[in-house]
Design an enzyme around this catalytic site. Structure first.
Site, PDB file in Angstrom:
ATOM      1  N   LYS A  27       0.869  -1.191   0.000  1.00 48.46           N
ATOM      2  CA  LYS A  27       0.000   0.000   0.000  1.00 48.46           C
ATOM      3  C   LYS A  27       0.896   1.227   0.000  1.00 48.46           C
ATOM      4  CE  LYS A  27      -4.420   1.128   0.214  1.00 48.46           C
ATOM      5  NZ  LYS A  27      -5.607   0.419  -0.275  1.00 48.46           N
ATOM      6  N   ASP A  36      -6.915   4.450  -4.629  1.00 49.14           N
ATOM      7  CA  ASP A  36      -7.588   4.303  -3.333  1.00 49.14           C
ATOM      8  C   ASP A  36      -8.201   5.675  -3.053  1.00 49.14           C
ATOM      9  OD1 ASP A  36      -7.887   2.385  -0.898  1.00 49.14           O
ATOM     10  OD2 ASP A  36      -7.199   4.210   0.059  1.00 49.14           O
TER      11      ASP A  36
HETATM   12  P1  NDP Z   1     -12.974   7.754  -2.729  1.00 43.89           P
HETATM   13  O1  NDP Z   1     -11.901   8.753  -2.564  1.00 43.89           O
HETATM   14  O2  NDP Z   1     -13.585   7.547  -4.062  1.00 43.89           O
HETATM   15  O3  NDP Z   1     -14.178   8.070  -1.714  1.00 43.89           O
HETATM   16  C1  NDP Z   1     -13.971   8.119  -0.326  1.00 43.89           C
HETATM   17  C2  NDP Z   1     -15.276   8.504   0.328  1.00 43.89           C
HETATM   18  O4  NDP Z   1     -15.129   8.377   1.735  1.00 43.89           O
HETATM   19  C3  NDP Z   1     -15.668   9.949   0.063  1.00 43.89           C
HETATM   20  O5  NDP Z   1     -17.057  10.043   0.090  1.00 43.89           O
HETATM   21  C4  NDP Z   1     -15.045  10.663   1.273  1.00 43.89           C
HETATM   22  O6  NDP Z   1     -15.660  11.893   1.610  1.00 43.89           O
HETATM   23  C5  NDP Z   1     -15.303   9.645   2.355  1.00 43.89           C
HETATM   24  N1  NDP Z   1     -14.328   9.822   3.441  1.00 43.89           N
HETATM   25  C6  NDP Z   1     -12.971   9.811   3.336  1.00 43.89           C
HETATM   26  N2  NDP Z   1     -12.416  10.034   4.530  1.00 43.89           N
HETATM   27  C7  NDP Z   1     -13.445  10.213   5.394  1.00 43.89           C
HETATM   28  C8  NDP Z   1     -13.526  10.474   6.778  1.00 43.89           C
HETATM   29  N3  NDP Z   1     -12.419  10.606   7.505  1.00 43.89           N
HETATM   30  N4  NDP Z   1     -14.757  10.568   7.333  1.00 43.89           N
HETATM   31  C9  NDP Z   1     -15.873  10.418   6.589  1.00 43.89           C
HETATM   32  N5  NDP Z   1     -15.867  10.162   5.270  1.00 43.89           N
HETATM   33  C10 NDP Z   1     -14.660  10.076   4.702  1.00 43.89           C
HETATM   34  O7  NDP Z   1     -12.377   6.381  -2.151  1.00 43.89           O
HETATM   35  P2  NDP Z   1     -12.864   4.893  -2.403  1.00 43.89           P
HETATM   36  O8  NDP Z   1     -14.332   4.855  -2.565  1.00 43.89           O
HETATM   37  O9  NDP Z   1     -12.005   4.315  -3.458  1.00 43.89           O
HETATM   38  O10 NDP Z   1     -12.430   4.184  -1.033  1.00 43.89           O
HETATM   39  C11 NDP Z   1     -13.295   4.093   0.100  1.00 43.89           C
HETATM   40  C12 NDP Z   1     -12.819   2.982   1.002  1.00 43.89           C
HETATM   41  O11 NDP Z   1     -12.799   1.746   0.295  1.00 43.89           O
HETATM   42  C13 NDP Z   1     -11.411   3.134   1.582  1.00 43.89           C
HETATM   43  O12 NDP Z   1     -11.362   2.553   2.869  1.00 43.89           O
HETATM   44  C14 NDP Z   1     -10.573   2.315   0.623  1.00 43.89           C
HETATM   45  O13 NDP Z   1      -9.354   1.886   1.211  1.00 43.89           O
HETATM   46  C15 NDP Z   1     -11.511   1.154   0.389  1.00 43.89           C
HETATM   47  N6  NDP Z   1     -11.237   0.362  -0.802  1.00 43.89           N
HETATM   48  C16 NDP Z   1     -11.231   0.948  -2.039  1.00 43.89           C
HETATM   49  C17 NDP Z   1     -10.984   0.177  -3.154  1.00 43.89           C
HETATM   50  C18 NDP Z   1     -11.112   0.721  -4.536  1.00 43.89           C
HETATM   51  O14 NDP Z   1     -11.090  -0.075  -5.470  1.00 43.89           O
HETATM   52  N7  NDP Z   1     -11.266   2.024  -4.732  1.00 43.89           N
HETATM   53  C19 NDP Z   1     -10.632  -1.256  -3.037  1.00 43.89           C
HETATM   54  C20 NDP Z   1     -10.785  -1.782  -1.691  1.00 43.89           C
HETATM   55  C21 NDP Z   1     -11.032  -0.971  -0.632  1.00 43.89           C
HETATM   56  P3  NDP Z   1     -14.953  13.289   1.243  1.00 43.89           P
HETATM   57  O15 NDP Z   1     -15.319  13.521  -0.187  1.00 43.89           O
HETATM   58  O16 NDP Z   1     -15.558  14.256   2.189  1.00 43.89           O
HETATM   59  O17 NDP Z   1     -13.481  13.116   1.454  1.00 43.89           O
END
Ligand code: NDP
Length: 451
Positions: free
Chosen positions: A130, A170
């Site tokens: 990562k 991510d």
């Molecule tokens: P994105 O950047 O597309 O979206 C992240 C989302 O989570 C946004 O809505 C963001 O809101 C919100 N968020 C981030 N930090 C916080 C916080 N501290 N409190 C509340 N909301 C928060 O990321 P992904 O959708 O790709 O990833 C989301 C999760 O899924 C992560 O844990 C990632 O590690 C996991 N994941 C992702 C994969 C992928 O293929 N993308 C694969 C496997 C796991 P805001 O816009 O306000 O920041």
């Protein structure tokens, strides 16, 4: 063989804490896995003697580097970048890159550790890694993002490679950022190779990679419900996040006949009692991804919805819940509230969204609860398929990939059953995923000797 002095779990965890001071997320992730692995290996001397868990919980290497870039006003900015290469016993390191101000070495070490088990569960040959930076993409211009990505890759390129370490996206890293990083890698090395996944379709990307994590989390949920003779038709779902994983999880829930009630971001959550249908999901995707807007603006577009500032959505009664935002976003009390409100199943789209207390609450209540390392593995699985397509210089069709994703999620579910079936109709998916993932990596490590 000499019989090693077996340490017990508290002693092992004391050592982990001592060796990793100020790294609470990493310690938490190791604890969650160690709780199950200690039980599994108690009568397996070789794993003890070879210190397998201790070795998996010590990254192969952690690379930390300076990332300098210039903002649009000509100011020099300095960020820190990392790549954590946790374990490559079963394949090249593989795991995403995160750009978020909350990124620390501890967060990336926990993610790389989790990734090691997740990647093993997919059945594909991928080790765990990562990376990321404490860079905050919010409010930055496109040119600033490009300059940052180029500077980040100018250091990272020497540590990665199609057969060495293959990063992906991510939080804060989507197709645009992957494009800038791939462009810089290609420019420096003069090598067009599958060194990153999540690429654009025109330059080596795979169909359904974008959708795969969210879709996969819902397929896993459907597999869990099927063990109780149920499906998603007519079920209400509470989802957190509004990024890649959350919106695609919502899409698949709707496709399977469910009703999505909430989405969120770091500002709070929206509750739409009419259900967030495909048209509304498309609005959120455009608004959050292309316009870089906030979820609270949803209520202006859809006035029957309400916005709850600074809150998470776990108090909204639902049949199923999918935390899809970030780590430690669902705490012990949230878990109790979900159960009290009748929630039957939780499938984690995010990595470690439930804190340790919450995990214990779900386990004690014996609900259907899937940890992210099992339920969100669809994304990395399709990344693995992207790597295969790059190596073969071919592209599979969408239907083929959809079927492969479904099969992989069903396979992970089966692996969880193999080690998590507790009898009496209760399946401990955390235990199942931890043991199945551990065993695959551990057995490969045994074959390599002490390295
Ligand atoms: P994105 O950047 O597309 O979206 C992240 C989302 O989570 C946004 O809505 C963001 O809101 C919100 N968020 C981030 N930090 C916080 C916080 N501290 N409190 C509340 N909301 C928060 O990321 P992904 O959708 O790709 O990833 C989301 C999760 O899924 C992560 O844990 C990632 O590690 C996991 N994941 C992702 C994969 C992928 O293929 N993308 C694969 C496997 C796991 P805001 O816009 O306000 O920041």
């Amino acid at each position: 063989m000499a019989v090693s002095d077996h340490v017990d779990l508290p002693t092992f965890m004391e050592g982990v804490k001592k060796r990793n001071p100020y790294q609470p997320e990493f310690v938490q992730a190791v604890q969650e896995v160690a709780e199950d692995i200690f039980e599994f290996i108690q009568d397996k001397e070789e794993y003890h003697a070879q210190q397998i868990l201790r070795r998996i919980a010590e990254p192969d290497r952690v690379v930390s580097f300076r990332v300098c870039w210039e903002d649009d006003n000509g100011n020099v900015r300095v960020q820190r970048g990392w790549r954590v290469q946790n374990n490559n016993a079963i394949g090249p390191y593989k795991g995403g890159i995160r750009f978020h101000p909350s990124v620390t070495e501890s967060v990336l070490k926990f993610l790389a550790f989790e990734q090691t088990f997740k990647n093993a569960l997919t059945g594909l040959p991928m080790g765990g890694g990562k990376g990321g930076s404490n860079f905050n993409p919010k409010g930055k211009s496109v040119r600033e993002i490009m300059r940052f990505c180029q500077s980040f890759m100018t250091e990272l390129y020497r540590h990665i490679g199609a057969d060495i370490d293959v990063p992906a996206g991510d939080i804060g890293v989507g197709g645009r950022e992957i494009g800038y990083m791939f462009g810089q890698y290609k420019r420096i090395t003069n090598n067009f190779t599958g060194v990153l996944t999540g690429k654009g379709l025109e330059w080596g990307g795979s169909l359904i990679r974008t959708e795969a994590t969210g879709y996969g989390a819902v397929y896993f949920l459907a597999n869990m419900l099927a063990t109780k003779g149920e499906d998603l038709n007519g079920k209400t779902a509470v989802i957190s996040g509004s990024g890649n994983v959350a919106t695609h999880a919502a899409e698949k829930i709707v496709q399977l006949g469910g009703k999505v009630l909430t989405l969120s971001d770091s500002g709070g959550y929206i509750h739409d009692p009419d259900g967030i249908d495909q048209e509304k999901i498309d609005w959120v995707k455009t608004h959050k991804t292309h316009r870089r807007g906030r979820i609270e603006e949803y209520v202006e577009a859809y006035p029957r919805a309400t916005f709850h500032a600074g809150k998470t959505p776990w108090g909204v009664p639902c049949d199923v819940a999918l935390p899809c935002a970030t780590q430690n976003e669902l705490l012990g009390d949230d878990a109790r509230t979900l159960i009290a409100n009748g929630c039957k199943a939780v499938s984690e789209g995010a990595n470690m969204p439930t804190d340790l207390e919450g995990v214990h609450v779900f386990k004690a209540a014996k609900i259907l609860y899937a940890p992210g390392k099992a339920s969100n593995a669809g994304g990395v699985a399709v990344s693995g398929l992207e790597m295969s397509q790059n190596s073969e210089r071919r592209s599979w069709k969408e239907e083929e990939l959809q079927q492969m994703l479904k099969d992989i999620m069903a396979g992970i579910h089966k692996s969880c059953l193999a080690y998590g079936d507790q009898g009496g109709g209760y399946i401990d998916y955390v235990k199942g995923a931890n043991i199945a993932g551990f065993k695959k990596v551990a057995d490969a490590m045994l074959a390599f000797g002490v390295v």
